[in-house]
Scaffold this active site. Structure first.
Site, short mmCIF file in Angstrom:
data_model
loop_
_atom_site.label_atom_id
_atom_site.label_comp_id
_atom_site.label_asym_id
_atom_site.label_seq_id
_atom_site.Cartn_x
_atom_site.Cartn_y
_atom_site.Cartn_z
N LYS A 101 0.85 -1.18 0.00
CA LYS A 101 0.00 0.00 0.00
C LYS A 101 0.89 1.24 0.00
CE LYS A 101 -3.22 2.77 2.66
NZ LYS A 101 -3.94 2.97 3.93
N GLY A 162 -8.80 8.71 10.05
CA GLY A 162 -9.12 8.71 11.46
C GLY A 162 -10.24 9.64 11.88
N ASN A 210 -9.43 1.28 9.70
CA ASN A 210 -8.67 0.90 10.90
C ASN A 210 -9.28 1.49 12.16
OD1 ASN A 210 -6.08 -0.20 12.20
ND2 ASN A 210 -6.05 1.94 12.83
#
Length: 260
Positions: A101, A162, A210
């Site tokens: 990635k 995030g 994530n």
């Protein structure tokens, strides 16, 4: 409903369309439990932040078997294309990982990708025979250019990394999907299961996330929710949603009413 082709990346087929990460978990053990609950087969690994080879320190591989799951080494933390190439070469030497990635951050506040450096790094990695899954902005023109260069998957952001804001620009994501031949995987900004479902309903081939799992009150339960959401969103996309209308349309027809 059209037949659902499996997700294929760099010549390999995956049953799950969900990819999760390895950051922000309380422990590698919790990370492993979340991975099992999610059903994901690919897990991203930021080499500069996660120990994968030092036996003297806690190792991710002690909890997540790299022979069972596809490790996706990540260039997170690299500032230049040259640094990303060196880091991912180390990953290939350490674990034989060729699927990587590419992530080149250009702004410390928004964590948006540095697209000029991303294009440069992608070209260098592809020339070095890497299969590149690339984190990018939601710009359809740049996404097409990355695909034309030979990237194995295009990964436009949904929102800042995030942030948990969900998909901020669905029109751009839909346009990227409509014109892509390589897999399109939404990466960054997913906050909860409905966000993942929306990404899949837009026609994306997968979702990478994530923090949405790692920062949840119950990461294992959230991982399971994400698994269901990705599957449901994919089925809804294939089924074809009803048309949007500006006025009500009764579910029951007027014809044949009693006393009519």
């Amino acid at each position: 409903m059209p037949k659902d082709d499996p997700l294929r990346i760099a010549g390999k087929t995956y049953a799950s369309r969900l990819i999760i990460g390895t950051g922000k978990y309380k422990s590698h053990a919790e990370n492993a439990k979340a991975l099992e609950a999610s059903g994901a087969e690919i897990i991203t690994v930021a080499l500069r932040r996660v120990n994968i080879s030092d036996p003297a320190s806690p190792m991710l591989a002690d909890h997540i078997d790299p022979k069972r799951f596809t490790y996706l080494p990540n260039s997170a933390g690299c500032a230049t294309a040259e640094e990303a190439l060196r880091t991912l070469r180390l990953a290939r030497e350490a674990g034989g990982w060729n699927l990587v990635k590419l992530e080149m951050i250009g702004d410390s506040e928004t964590l948006y990708p540095d697209m000029p450096e991303t294009l440069k790094a992608a070209a260098m990695l592809i020339e070095d025979k890497f299969d590149v899954m690339v984190y990018c902005s939601d710009d359809p023109v740049l996404a097409r250019r990355l695909e034309e260069m030979g990237c194995a998957a295009i990964m436009p952001l949904a929102a800042p990394i995030g942030s948990g804001l969900g998909i901020r620009n669905p029109l751009a994501i839909r346009h990227i999907v409509r014109n892509a031949r390589a897999p399109v995987i939404v990466d960054a900004g997913v906050g909860t299961a409905s966000d993942a479902a929306i990404a899949m309903e837009l026609g994306c081939d997968g979702v990478l996330l994530n923090t949405a799992i790692a920062a949840a009150r119950d990461p294992i339960a959230m991982a399971k929710a994400m698994s269901h959401a990705v599957k449901a969103g994919r089925i809804a996309y294939l089924a074809g949603r009803m048309a949007r209308k500006s006025a009500a349309d009764p579910s029951s027809p007027d014809d044949g009413l009693i006393g009519g």
